[in-house]
Design a protein around this motif. Sequence first.
Motif, PDB file in Angstrom:
ATOM      1  N   GLY A 206      48.956  45.357  36.724  1.00 45.13           N
ATOM      2  CA  GLY A 206      48.933  44.447  35.586  1.00 45.13           C
ATOM      3  C   GLY A 206      48.506  45.117  34.297  1.00 45.13           C
ATOM      4  N   VAL A 207      47.757  44.376  33.478  1.00 47.71           N
ATOM      5  CA  VAL A 207      47.353  44.857  32.165  1.00 47.71           C
ATOM      6  C   VAL A 207      46.337  45.998  32.265  1.00 47.71           C
ATOM      7  CG1 VAL A 207      45.434  43.231  31.874  1.00 47.71           C
ATOM      8  CG2 VAL A 207      46.669  44.061  29.856  1.00 47.71           C
ATOM      9  N   MET A 208      45.696  46.152  33.431  1.00 47.08           N
ATOM     10  CA  MET A 208      44.726  47.239  33.603  1.00 47.08           C
ATOM     11  C   MET A 208      45.412  48.593  33.637  1.00 47.08           C
ATOM     12  SD  MET A 208      41.610  45.992  33.835  1.00 47.08           S
ATOM     13  CE  MET A 208      40.649  47.106  34.849  1.00 47.08           C
ATOM     14  N   GLY A 209      46.598  48.653  34.243  1.00 47.50           N
ATOM     15  CA  GLY A 209      47.311  49.912  34.344  1.00 47.50           C
ATOM     16  C   GLY A 209      46.823  50.761  35.500  1.00 47.50           C
ATOM     17  N   GLY A 210      47.381  51.964  35.604  1.00 44.63           N
ATOM     18  CA  GLY A 210      47.010  52.866  36.681  1.00 44.63           C
ATOM     19  C   GLY A 210      48.083  52.965  37.739  1.00 44.63           C
ATOM     20  N   SER A 211      47.755  53.665  38.834  1.00 42.79           N
ATOM     21  CA  SER A 211      48.744  53.935  39.874  1.00 42.79           C
ATOM     22  C   SER A 211      48.731  52.911  40.995  1.00 42.79           C
ATOM     23  CB  SER A 211      48.506  55.335  40.457  1.00 42.79           C
ATOM     24  OG  SER A 211      47.181  55.436  40.970  1.00 42.79           O
ATOM     25  N   ASN A 212      47.575  52.394  41.358  1.00 42.01           N
ATOM     26  CA  ASN A 212      47.500  51.408  42.440  1.00 42.01           C
ATOM     27  C   ASN A 212      46.195  50.638  42.350  1.00 42.01           C
ATOM     28  OD1 ASN A 212      46.569  54.180  43.476  1.00 42.01           O
ATOM     29  ND2 ASN A 212      45.674  52.811  44.999  1.00 42.01           N
ATOM     30  N   SER A 213      46.182  49.483  43.013  1.00 42.49           N
ATOM     31  CA  SER A 213      44.967  48.669  43.022  1.00 42.49           C
ATOM     32  C   SER A 213      44.931  47.846  44.296  1.00 42.49           C
ATOM     33  CB  SER A 213      44.902  47.758  41.794  1.00 42.49           C
ATOM     34  OG  SER A 213      45.799  46.672  41.901  1.00 42.49           O
ATOM     35  N   MET A 214      43.738  47.356  44.614  1.00 39.31           N
ATOM     36  CA  MET A 214      43.536  46.521  45.802  1.00 39.31           C
ATOM     37  C   MET A 214      42.617  45.369  45.456  1.00 39.31           C
ATOM     38  SD  MET A 214      41.946  47.508  49.548  1.00 39.31           S
ATOM     39  CE  MET A 214      43.533  48.107  50.151  1.00 39.31           C
ATOM     40  N   GLU A 215      42.992  44.173  45.922  1.00 40.44           N
ATOM     41  CA  GLU A 215      42.147  42.995  45.779  1.00 40.44           C
ATOM     42  C   GLU A 215      41.459  42.688  47.102  1.00 40.44           C
ATOM     43  OE1 GLU A 215      44.702  40.398  42.495  1.00 40.44           O
ATOM     44  OE2 GLU A 215      44.785  39.869  44.622  1.00 40.44           O
ATOM     45  N   PHE A 216      40.261  42.174  46.999  1.00 41.13           N
ATOM     46  CA  PHE A 216      39.555  41.610  48.145  1.00 41.13           C
ATOM     47  C   PHE A 216      39.606  40.101  47.964  1.00 41.13           C
ATOM     48  CE2 PHE A 216      38.173  45.895  47.652  1.00 41.13           C
ATOM     49  CZ  PHE A 216      37.907  46.364  48.937  1.00 41.13           C
ATOM     50  N   VAL A 217      40.340  39.429  48.842  1.00 46.36           N
ATOM     51  CA  VAL A 217      40.645  38.011  48.672  1.00 46.36           C
ATOM     52  C   VAL A 217      40.019  37.217  49.814  1.00 46.36           C
ATOM     53  CG1 VAL A 217      42.466  36.292  48.409  1.00 46.36           C
ATOM     54  CG2 VAL A 217      42.800  38.611  47.511  1.00 46.36           C
ATOM     55  N   ALA A 218      39.208  36.217  49.456  1.00 47.41           N
ATOM     56  CA  ALA A 218      38.516  35.391  50.444  1.00 47.41           C
ATOM     57  C   ALA A 218      39.325  34.130  50.723  1.00 47.41           C
ATOM     58  CB  ALA A 218      37.127  35.011  49.944  1.00 47.41           C
ATOM     59  N   PRO A 219      39.669  33.857  51.985  1.00 45.46           N
ATOM     60  CA  PRO A 219      40.305  32.576  52.311  1.00 45.46           C
ATOM     61  C   PRO A 219      39.381  31.427  51.922  1.00 45.46           C
ATOM     62  CG  PRO A 219      40.435  34.095  54.183  1.00 45.46           C
ATOM     63  CD  PRO A 219      39.489  34.710  53.180  1.00 45.46           C
ATOM     64  N   SER A 220      39.885  30.481  51.128  1.00 44.64           N
ATOM     65  CA  SER A 220      39.035  29.413  50.613  1.00 44.64           C
ATOM     66  C   SER A 220      39.913  28.287  50.086  1.00 44.64           C
ATOM     67  CB  SER A 220      38.137  29.947  49.492  1.00 44.64           C
ATOM     68  OG  SER A 220      37.446  28.914  48.836  1.00 44.64           O
ATOM     69  N   GLN A 221      39.487  27.052  50.289  1.00 42.31           N
ATOM     70  CA  GLN A 221      40.256  25.900  49.825  1.00 42.31           C
ATOM     71  C   GLN A 221      40.436  25.885  48.321  1.00 42.31           C
ATOM     72  OE1 GLN A 221      38.642  22.204  51.249  1.00 42.31           O
ATOM     73  NE2 GLN A 221      38.843  22.735  53.407  1.00 42.31           N
ATOM     74  N   ILE A 222      39.490  26.452  47.582  1.00 40.56           N
ATOM     75  CA  ILE A 222      39.556  26.385  46.128  1.00 40.56           C
ATOM     76  C   ILE A 222      40.378  27.515  45.521  1.00 40.56           C
ATOM     77  CG2 ILE A 222      37.398  25.114  45.808  1.00 40.56           C
ATOM     78  CD1 ILE A 222      36.012  27.762  45.280  1.00 40.56           C
ATOM     79  N   GLY A 223      40.924  28.396  46.346  1.00 44.02           N
ATOM     80  CA  GLY A 223      41.672  29.528  45.826  1.00 44.02           C
ATOM     81  C   GLY A 223      42.970  29.103  45.162  1.00 44.02           C
ATOM     82  N   ASP A 224      43.418  29.881  44.169  1.00 38.54           N
ATOM     83  CA  ASP A 224      44.688  29.583  43.500  1.00 38.54           C
ATOM     84  C   ASP A 224      45.786  30.561  43.890  1.00 38.54           C
ATOM     85  OD1 ASP A 224      43.625  31.720  42.187  1.00 38.54           O
ATOM     86  OD2 ASP A 224      43.521  30.795  40.219  1.00 38.54           O
TER      87      ASP A 224
END
Length: 423
Positions: A206-224
């Motif tokens: 995205g707007v951060m740029g760079g070669s690669n990235s990883m998200e840590f995503v928590a399963p949750s009812q409030i997630g979008d």
Amino acid sequence: MKQSKNIIKRRNLPVKTRKKSTSVSNSRSTKLLDRAGYISDFGSGLYGLTALGQETRKRIEDLVRNKHLKSGFHEVSIPSLQYSQDWKESGRWEKFEGEMFTLENRDDTEMCLAPTHEEGVVRMFRNTVRSYKDLPITIFQIKEKHRDDKAREGLLRGKEFVMKDAYSMHASEQSMQSKYEEVKNIYRDIFSTIGLEVAEVDADVGVMGGSNSMEFVAPSQIGDDNLLHCNNCRFGVTDEHESYSEFDTNDNCPECDGELHLDNGVEVGHIFALGQRYSSSMDFNFDTETGGDENVYMASYGIGITRLIQTTVDQNNSENSCKWTVNQGFTLSPFDICVIQDEEVDNINEMLADVSDKRTLLYEGNKSIGEQFSESDLIGVPVKLIFANHWRSNNEVEIELYNDKTIYCDPEDLKSEINSIWS
């Protein structure tokens, strides 16, 4: 006897709990945090933390801080108020302005509240890094950030929030990738200690740029995010990634023999291998060992501190209790212990002196015993010391634990029993 500073009398705690939430949010976890007295609504996208919320925030910060310091990171503080010059130099002024709070100072100079600090890191170290011998450098900070984001779900997406952002600077791509992998393990350790289930998701830069990235995503009812993830390993993929269409619910996990499950997901951490994205545009270079010069390799690593509070509550899936996890002596509960008594015990301070290293909420009998149980459950205090019928009949302390187990012990054994629980 002087009372320990870790013992907080309920009547001195400036927190109001409620049977019904006053929050306009539809989120169960926002309403629960409001009822339990952790948050205070200041308007759309703005929440204050009460004495309870601040203590939970502090516990997350201490955990995150200690893990980073142990790994060799150094804590710094970069100004949130920044001039537009560095952002224009990096090429992100126009790209980020939609979510960035901008202003003009008294000299009619453009400024912003920095939503992230890559430019600030370059500004801080550009004139101090001269040689490959000055690298690598690893730093972090924990502070408020501001983004003109669309307000959603209490602490989950606010206009002001607390974030840990860390940065590393390197003389080679190999060194950068090595630290990037190391931080993955730091994050795994942090989320495991908190007791939060997370999936690891390849993400667009995205707007951060760079070669690669990883998200840590928590399963949750409030997630979008829509999150397909495996319950047997850390694999996950969200609908924000181009590979999402390649998977479906109940498919076999590509990394193990498990099945994929569909949940909403909350991004609680994000790491980026930035490479030379910022150093090349902002003239951040160093003298190499062979006598030339090269742009610095960078990576950045973020964790949403306040976001973790609400995500953890939501993932525990309770209507009437915050139910903080206890893991190897660590909990996010603002109190380790509460003392429930239907009438004040004469020598209560002497007994509590044996557990004075534990933060304790002391009910003094000015609430009914039912109210004490109900409120301590709502707050999520994991260990209750109960002085009621059993105490009067048997002179034993009744200890009710977070896992529904009950222990009875002699007052003289209270210290060893509590230490055993929290070991």
